[in-house]
Design a protein around this motif. Structure first.
Motif, PDB file in Angstrom:
ATOM      1  N   ASP A 175       0.810  -1.225   0.000  1.00 20.68           N
ATOM      2  CA  ASP A 175       0.000   0.000   0.000  1.00 20.68           C
ATOM      3  C   ASP A 175       0.845   1.279   0.000  1.00 20.68           C
ATOM      4  N   PHE A 176       2.079   1.160   0.492  1.00 20.23           N
ATOM      5  CA  PHE A 176       2.916   2.360   0.587  1.00 20.23           C
ATOM      6  C   PHE A 176       3.494   2.786  -0.760  1.00 20.23           C
ATOM      7  N   PHE A 177       3.236   2.001  -1.803  1.00 21.92           N
ATOM      8  CA  PHE A 177       3.766   2.339  -3.125  1.00 21.92           C
ATOM      9  C   PHE A 177       2.627   2.756  -4.056  1.00 21.92           C
ATOM     10  N   LEU A 178       2.951   3.571  -5.040  1.00 23.27           N
ATOM     11  CA  LEU A 178       1.945   4.011  -6.017  1.00 23.27           C
ATOM     12  C   LEU A 178       1.416   2.795  -6.768  1.00 23.27           C
ATOM     13  N   PRO A 179       0.081   2.705  -6.927  1.00 21.48           N
ATOM     14  CA  PRO A 179      -0.462   1.580  -7.689  1.00 21.48           C
ATOM     15  C   PRO A 179      -0.132   1.712  -9.176  1.00 21.48           C
ATOM     16  N   LEU A 180      -0.149   0.555  -9.854  1.00 19.06           N
ATOM     17  CA  LEU A 180       0.191   0.530 -11.281  1.00 19.06           C
ATOM     18  C   LEU A 180      -0.722   1.452 -12.073  1.00 19.06           C
ATOM     19  N   ASN A 181      -2.010   1.487 -11.708  1.00 16.41           N
ATOM     20  CA  ASN A 181      -2.949   2.279 -12.483  1.00 16.41           C
ATOM     21  C   ASN A 181      -2.820   3.783 -12.230  1.00 16.41           C
ATOM     22  N   SER A 182      -1.887   4.188 -11.351  1.00 11.91           N
ATOM     23  CA  SER A 182      -1.674   5.634 -11.146  1.00 11.91           C
ATOM     24  C   SER A 182      -0.954   6.234 -12.341  1.00 11.91           C
ATOM     25  N   GLY A 183      -0.339   5.328 -13.161  1.00 10.73           N
ATOM     26  CA  GLY A 183       0.344   5.816 -14.347  1.00 10.73           C
ATOM     27  C   GLY A 183       1.712   6.392 -14.049  1.00 10.73           C
ATOM     28  N   LYS A 184       2.137   6.303 -12.804  1.00  7.54           N
ATOM     29  CA  LYS A 184       3.427   6.896 -12.446  1.00  7.54           C
ATOM     30  C   LYS A 184       4.253   5.851 -11.705  1.00  7.54           C
ATOM     31  N   ARG A 185       5.558   5.770 -12.011  1.00  8.92           N
ATOM     32  CA  ARG A 185       6.406   4.773 -11.347  1.00  8.92           C
ATOM     33  C   ARG A 185       6.802   5.234  -9.950  1.00  8.92           C
ATOM     34  N   ASP A 186       6.870   4.288  -9.026  1.00  9.14           N
ATOM     35  CA  ASP A 186       7.425   4.538  -7.698  1.00  9.14           C
ATOM     36  C   ASP A 186       8.829   3.926  -7.646  1.00  9.14           C
ATOM     37  N   ILE A 187       9.458   3.973  -6.490  1.00  9.06           N
ATOM     38  CA  ILE A 187      10.831   3.456  -6.385  1.00  9.06           C
ATOM     39  C   ILE A 187      11.000   2.670  -5.093  1.00  9.06           C
ATOM     40  N   ILE A 188      11.761   1.559  -5.170  1.00  8.89           N
ATOM     41  CA  ILE A 188      12.130   0.808  -3.964  1.00  8.89           C
ATOM     42  C   ILE A 188      13.643   0.639  -3.944  1.00  8.89           C
ATOM     43  N   ALA A 189      14.213   0.739  -2.762  1.00 10.99           N
ATOM     44  CA  ALA A 189      15.656   0.514  -2.603  1.00 10.99           C
ATOM     45  C   ALA A 189      15.849  -0.837  -1.918  1.00 10.99           C
ATOM     46  N   LEU A 190      16.857  -1.597  -2.399  1.00 14.47           N
ATOM     47  CA  LEU A 190      17.165  -2.901  -1.806  1.00 14.47           C
ATOM     48  C   LEU A 190      18.609  -2.901  -1.335  1.00 14.47           C
ATOM     49  N   GLN A 191      18.882  -3.620  -0.269  1.00 15.16           N
ATOM     50  CA  GLN A 191      20.278  -3.728   0.149  1.00 15.16           C
ATOM     51  C   GLN A 191      20.556  -5.082   0.781  1.00 15.16           C
ATOM     52  N   VAL A 192      21.801  -5.551   0.574  1.00 17.55           N
ATOM     53  CA  VAL A 192      22.302  -6.710   1.297  1.00 17.55           C
ATOM     54  C   VAL A 192      23.626  -6.292   1.903  1.00 17.55           C
ATOM     55  N   ALA A 193      23.763  -6.496   3.209  1.00 17.14           N
ATOM     56  CA  ALA A 193      24.977  -6.093   3.912  1.00 17.14           C
ATOM     57  C   ALA A 193      25.588  -7.317   4.566  1.00 17.14           C
ATOM     58  N   THR A 194      26.894  -7.527   4.339  1.00 20.71           N
ATOM     59  CA  THR A 194      27.555  -8.667   4.968  1.00 20.71           C
ATOM     60  C   THR A 194      28.926  -8.248   5.457  1.00 20.71           C
ATOM     61  N   ILE A 195      29.409  -8.941   6.448  1.00 15.74           N
ATOM     62  CA  ILE A 195      30.789  -8.685   6.847  1.00 15.74           C
ATOM     63  C   ILE A 195      31.664  -9.885   6.544  1.00 15.74           C
TER      64      ILE A 195
END
Lengths: 52, 1137
Positions: free
Chosen positions: B991-1011
């Motif tokens: 729900d926190f992202f724009l729906p597809l039918n809004s016609g506008k792209r949203d953005i998500i950031a992904l990360q993997v952190a390791t030591i």
């Protein structure tokens, strides 16, 4: 009244503020929290808390 | 034109993949000649088509083509029944390439043929083959390639340093026989984890190859070009000759059951160009997946590129098979451990005589732990077979001890045996001229051949050199033999100017200390580039033991000041000078430099008086009864003097009684102190370490029958779970309280556990697990036990368990007792009940009757219905797609550690019953110094290597799914699923992202952190070696550092997205989410499905930073976190139920 810290995530229970989102009113001492109360951030049980 | 001349004339382009091209030819069964999978046979069956492949590359612009002989050595060809045709096949392959090159060669663009030598199929360091077999295998291949007329050799895709050495020696020999001097290229393969397949790091492999003076060093295969960058950079900074890079066309990926390479030609050209322009790479080409199109594009680009200038510096190092040690340490000296030596250690000698090879390895490992940089290994013992003993010792030590080996033998055959087994760069100890020059000549040839360094003693036909001139004269003679006659370089030589005792009172030795030190100075001045070494402890031979350590330490310091590089010592017995009284130092210096009328008399006199004083002090301790002293040692976790106390105690008591009546009750007190909150976990572990030590000392005095009555438990982390710290703590506490523990490790199937329990007739089973999912597994395990009517008591423990869950859900399943153990001491209490067969006390207490589910259900948070706003601004990322960062300052990461969680949670330094002042005092005086030292240790030893994979992707929500798109396209590449809350306000993360039918792209950031993987290895090592406390501290820090890294990068991402202006102040706020851009991880309440994790790993190609997932969706290494970041300001944490 003493503050307690969650040793799993660092959340601090402050009796002055209580935990209203989870039904604990302001001014509730840590010892008086219900037995089934858990950390509101990481959900560990009361015995994982340490006096600050 | 000859290739060495061409090497001086700018950039050079090799060819691309051969294997891929052959695959495309799709040869018929007849063409394979019944040997499908052996590309070398095609040199004989379809030479024209192979030549066509070469020509395609030449037409595309390759300056050098590689022969189709990757698997052309005897070992591989024998697998296809072609072992007797090795020379012929390689000759034919070289001739084919030669013809192709000739056809395209013109004076302006000469073309060359490189004889290709692959790694073969056997890893020699793992003893899958032996040196002599591998040598012959390569020698035949090299011979054929020479006959076919190659211009150079390329030994490529190297995975094992001993394989490289063997191939180089074989090639060198064949070239010598043919009277040729062709260039030799070594191209190594670094896997995604940052080492060669066998575990060798890049610094070590460079140090190992360097003495062979090869013409070109480079890298190929395994990963894509971007992943090679740090290593390419390092080779360019370290190796003086030209550098070659031949990457794959990206990391191979499985698509429809086939390996495909996905890197575009543009990316390939762009990364290689940057290697040339940034680091000064001179030779480029392609490995798996590259085609003539790649080469053509690169050829077009090359005229526009300018190679960067390089200023490489390579320090002279020796190495284990894994890592390197500079011969000149800063601070000096390089410590050579002297205890893996039949002359240096009684214990070592006894192990050897008993053929106890584990013990031999353990003594060697112990030296690694106590700070040695190298290991002197001597197995000579009259009446034994030294060759065989060296073989047994070396094969084990090279794989288990991370130290360069100093091969200490007088027998040339023994030295050669060792050199044929050691992948690292070792040192031969030693040569001298006692029996003339013959043996020294021979050993120098061997050292040159295997790239080793050599220790030379200043001894000649007349005996040991005492005065400075004589020391220097002999050193010059040996230098001449080694350097001028046998081709060693000055830096391959380590001179020993000999140490004589100052304790004998012998008139002729009075100046010996002074002369030894002057000898070091003279040799370092007159023979620049060589190193020096001394055996230190000889200086004090015959003197009293207390004074010996002081004299040794002062003498070492003086020698270092004169330029000493290496010292053979018992590292633990060297004291830093600041710990020695100035008066003591002065007395030692008088003796070393023979000052005053009778320096030795003053020395003995001074230290005798001192010893008298010290004795008096220690007598005061004697009033305490012996049993109390031993008890106190256990409780305090202090092992000083314990061995003496135990020996004393054994005079009047049986070992078993000491354990049962003194040691175990002392541990019981420790447990009580812990239970009452008066003692913290790390101190408990320290006591357990001392307990282990004490029991170890008593073990030889125990009768066999003493062990039989032991109560035992089989312990395991359950199926699908890799977390073992909790289970290991239980093991430590139980096994040090007299119980027999069978620790089965992690990811254990119930059938394995039950099988073991039956086999050893165990009295209890302990199951552990950290994951929520593991609680379900435990339940299933109990159900299976019930089906099989197994009633053995079961102990359950783990972070996700609760007392209620165990008592209400688990216990009713089983017909036997099922007990909840919130910590290791609860496990201890239960075991003592089991031992006493006190079944009634093992029944669960039902004081809290609530069922788990009810408890969770009763905890409904009151959240107001709140519309998700759509009018917020959508951030723009600085780039789309994935980036990696492996160059992160650990100090910066440490700044993000949550200290209270580390100290109280991970380490168990809880305040408990302490007052605030007492607790603060504990933290400041004990914990923080430990914390600071451990952080520094991790930095110095590079134990924690922060690495990040992260990226930004366009996305839109569709119901409860989040569709992720390929950047700049409409192509869907992944779909994440976020279940909807069952209660109000029925939220889903989607729900926190724009729906597809809004016609506008949203953005998500992904990360993997390791030591990284080293942290895991180090933790395992500490545990296995019974450093319980260090294990707990290091493991805790490593896990929290992974968290801190995730936090740090989360912050970076928020900065890159420019959404930080809405932050609260201070890091503490991160915990309660007073900021925009929440970080979620799968497995937590708002998105509990761990399986979704694999999508993040695959979108980020996390294998590039060495991260993978188990089939139960946990990440490996354990110290890894993955997350996605939701920029919407209303995105906060919530629970589904």
């Amino acid at each position: 009244m003493e503050k307690y810290i969650c040793t799993n995530c660092g959340y601090i229970y402050d009796p002055v503020l209580g935990d209203e989102e989870n039904g604990v009113s302001r001014g509730t001492a840590f010892d008086n929290l219900p037995d089934d109360w858990t950390c509101p951030v990481c959900y560990v049980e009361k015995d994982q808390f340490d006096p600050l | 034109m000859e290739f060495p001349y061409r090497l001086k004339q700018g950039l050079i382009l090799f060819d691309g993949a051969m294997g891929t091209q052959i695959h495309d030819l799709d040869p018929t069964d007849a063409e394979w000649d019944g040997r499908s999978g052996c590309p070398e046979i095609l040199n004989l069956t379809i030479p024209d088509k192979i030549q066509q492949i070469h020509e395609n590359y030449l037409a595309a612009g390759s300056d050098v083509i590689e022969t189709n002989t990757f698997g052309g050595n005897k070992i591989v060809l024998s697998e296809f029944d072609l072992g007797d045709r090795v020379v012929e096949i390689n000759r034919r392959a070289a001739e084919i390439a030669r013809r192709a090159a000739q056809k395209y060669s013109i004076p302006e663009k000469p073309r060359f043929v490189a004889g290709d030598i692959g790694p073969g199929t056997k890893l020699i360091t793992l003893q899958q083959t032996d040196y002599d077999t591998l040598y012959e295998s390569y020698a035949l291949q090299a011979r054929g390639l020479i006959q076919g007329g190659v211009d150079m050799f390329i030994i490529e895709t190297c995975q094992d340093p001993l394989q490289i050495k063997t191939a180089l020696i074989a090639v060198n020999d064949e070239l010598k026989i043919a009277g040729l001097n062709l260039p030799r290229i070594v191209s190594i393969t670094i896997e995604t984890n940052g080492t060669m397949l066998i575990g060798t790091d890049i610094t070590a492999v460079l140090a190992i190859i360097e003495p062979f003076q090869v013409d070109v060093i480079g890298m190929n295969c395994a990963t894509g070009p971007e992943q090679m960058r740090p290593y390419v950079k390092q080779i360019c900074q370290s190796f003086c000759g030209p550098v070659l890079v031949q990457p794959n066309a990206g990391l191979p990926q499985m698509v429809n059951g086939e390996m495909v390479y996905t890197l575009s030609i543009e990316e390939y050209v762009s990364v290689l160009s940057s290697f040339i322009e940034k680091y000064g790479v001179q030779i480029v080409g392609g490995c798996c997946g590259t085609t003539p199109e790649f080469i053509r594009a690169m050829a077009a680009k090359i005229p526009t590129l300018i190679k960067a200038q390089r200023n490489p510096v390579l320090k002279s190092s020796v190495t284990s098979v894994f890592s390197a040690q500079d011969l000149h340490q800063d601070p000096a000296p390089f410590f050579v451990g002297e205890r893996s030596n039949t002359n240096g250690s009684k214990k070592f000698r006894e192990c050897l005589l008993a053929n106890d090879w584990d013990c031999v390895v353990n003594i060697s490992k112990h030296q690694e732990m106590t700070g040695a940089h190298g290991l002197d290994l001597c197995v000579a013992y009259t009446g034994r077979n030294e060759i065989q003993d060296m073989h047994e010792a070396v094969t084990r030590i090279v794989r288990q001890v991370n130290l360069p080996i100093f091969i200490d033998s007088t027998d040339v055959t023994v030295i050669e045996t060792a050199l044929k087994l050691i992948g690292g760069r070792s040192v031969v100890n030693s040569i001298n001229l006692e029996d003339g020059e013959g043996r020294s000549q021979h050993i120098c040839q061997l050292a040159k051949r295997f790239g080793a360094a050599v220790i030379a003693l200043t001894i000649d036909e007349e005996g040991m050199a005492h005065d400075v001139d004589k020391k220097l004269t002999i050193a010059r003679r040996i230098y001449d033999i080694a350097v001028n006659q046998n081709g060693l370089r000055p830096q391959d030589l380590i001179f020993d100017t000999l140490t004589f005792t100052l304790g004998s009172g012998d008139e002729s030795l009075k100046d010996a200390g002074k002369n030894t030190i002057a000898g070091i100075k003279a040799i370092k001045t007159e023979l620049p580039g060589v190193y020096t070494i001394l055996g230190i402890s000889n200086i004090s031979f015959g003197l009293h033991s207390g004074s010996r350590e002081i004299l040794n330490s002062v003498f070492l310091k003086e020698a270092i000041n004169a330029g000493l590089d290496l010292a053979i010592v018992n590292v633990q017995k060297i004291m830093p000078l600041y710990k020695i009284d100035q008066k003591d130092v002065d007395i030692c210096l008088d003796l070393i430099y023979n000052r005053g009328s009778n320096a030795l008399f003053s020395f003995i006199n001074h230290f005798d008086k001192k010893a008298g004083v010290q004795k008096k002090k220690s007598l005061e301790d004697d009033a305490t009864p012996i049993d109390e002293k031993i008890r106190q040692r256990i409780i305090q976790g202090n092992r000083v003097g314990l061995e003496i106390f135990l020996t004393e105690a054994l005079e009047n008591a049986q070992a078993i009684d000491i354990i049962n009546n003194w040691l175990i009750p002392a541990m019981k007190i420790v447990g009580d102190l812990f239970g009452s909150g008066k003692m913290q976990l790390p101190f408990v572990l320290q006591s357990a370490e001392v307990m282990k030590y004490a029991v170890g000392k008593l073990e030889p005095f125990l009768d066999k029958s003493d062990n039989e009555a032991e109560t035992s438990i089989v312990l395991a982390t359950v199926r699908g779970d890799v977390h073992d710290i909790g289970k290991n703590l239980v093991d430590i506490i139980l096994s040090n309280n007299g119980y027999r523990v069978y620790n089965l490790g992690i990811k254990c199937e119930i059938t394995t556990i039950l099988q073991k329990a039956t086999e050893v007739n165990a009295d209890a089973i302990g199951m552990s697990g950290l994951l929520v999912k593991s609680t379900t597994v435990m339940k299933e395990n109990l159900e299976l036990m019930k089906q099989r009517n197994i009633t053995i008591p079961v102990l359950l423990g783990g972070a996700a368990l609760t007392r209620d869950f165990v008592n209400d859900i688990c216990a009713p399943i089983s017909n036997g007792p099922v007990i909840y153990c919130p910590d290791a001491f609860a496990g201890l209490d239960s075991m003592s009940l089991i031992k006493g067969k006190n079944w009634s006390a093992l029944k669960p207490d039902n004081k809290k009757g609530q069922k788990v589910n009810e408890r969770v259900l009763s905890k409904l948070p009151i959240i107001q219905q709140e519309e998700i706003r759509r009018d917020i601004y959508i951030p723009t990322p600085p780039f789309w797609g994935v980036k990696y960062n492996t160059d992160i300052d650990l100090d910066k990461v440490f700044a993000y550690l949550t200290e209270s969680v580390l100290f109280r949670g991970r380490w168990g330094y809880r305040r408990g019953k302490l007052t605030k002042e007492e607790y603060d005092n504990l933290i400041e005086t004990r914990v923080r110094p430990e914390f600071d030292a451990l952080k520094q240790h991790c930095i110095d030893k590079k134990l924690l290597i922060p690495q990040i994979a992260y990226g930004y992707f366009p996305c839109n929500s569709v119901g409860e799914s989040l569709v992720i798109f390929e950047p700049n396209s409409k192509h869907e590449i992944e779909r994440l699923h976020f279940p909807r809350q069952k209660k109000m306000p029925n939220r889903s993360i989607a729900d926190f992202f724009l729906p597809l039918n809004s016609g506008k792209r949203d953005i998500i950031a992904l990360q993997v952190a390791t030591i990284g993987h080293d942290a895991q290895r180090e933790a395992q090592r500490l545990y296995k070696e019974n450093h319980y406390k260090d294990y707990l501290l290091f493991h805790g820090l490593s896990v929290e550092t992974a968290e801190a890294l995730a936090e740090y990068w989360h912050q970076q991402i928020r900065i890159e997205l420019k959404i930080t202006e809405e932050d609260g102040a201070g890091i503490d706020d991160f915990i309660i989410q007073k900021y925009r851009g929440s970080r979620y991880s799968f497995g937590y309440p708002a998105c509990p499905d761990l399986a979704e994790n694999n999508k993040i790993l695959s979108l980020l190609s996390a294998e590039n930073i060495g991260v993978s997932a188990t089939d139960s969706f946990q990440m490996i290494p354990e110290q890894t976190t993955s997350a996605f970041i939701v920029h919407h300001p209303q995105a906060k944490y919530f629970t589904l139920e």
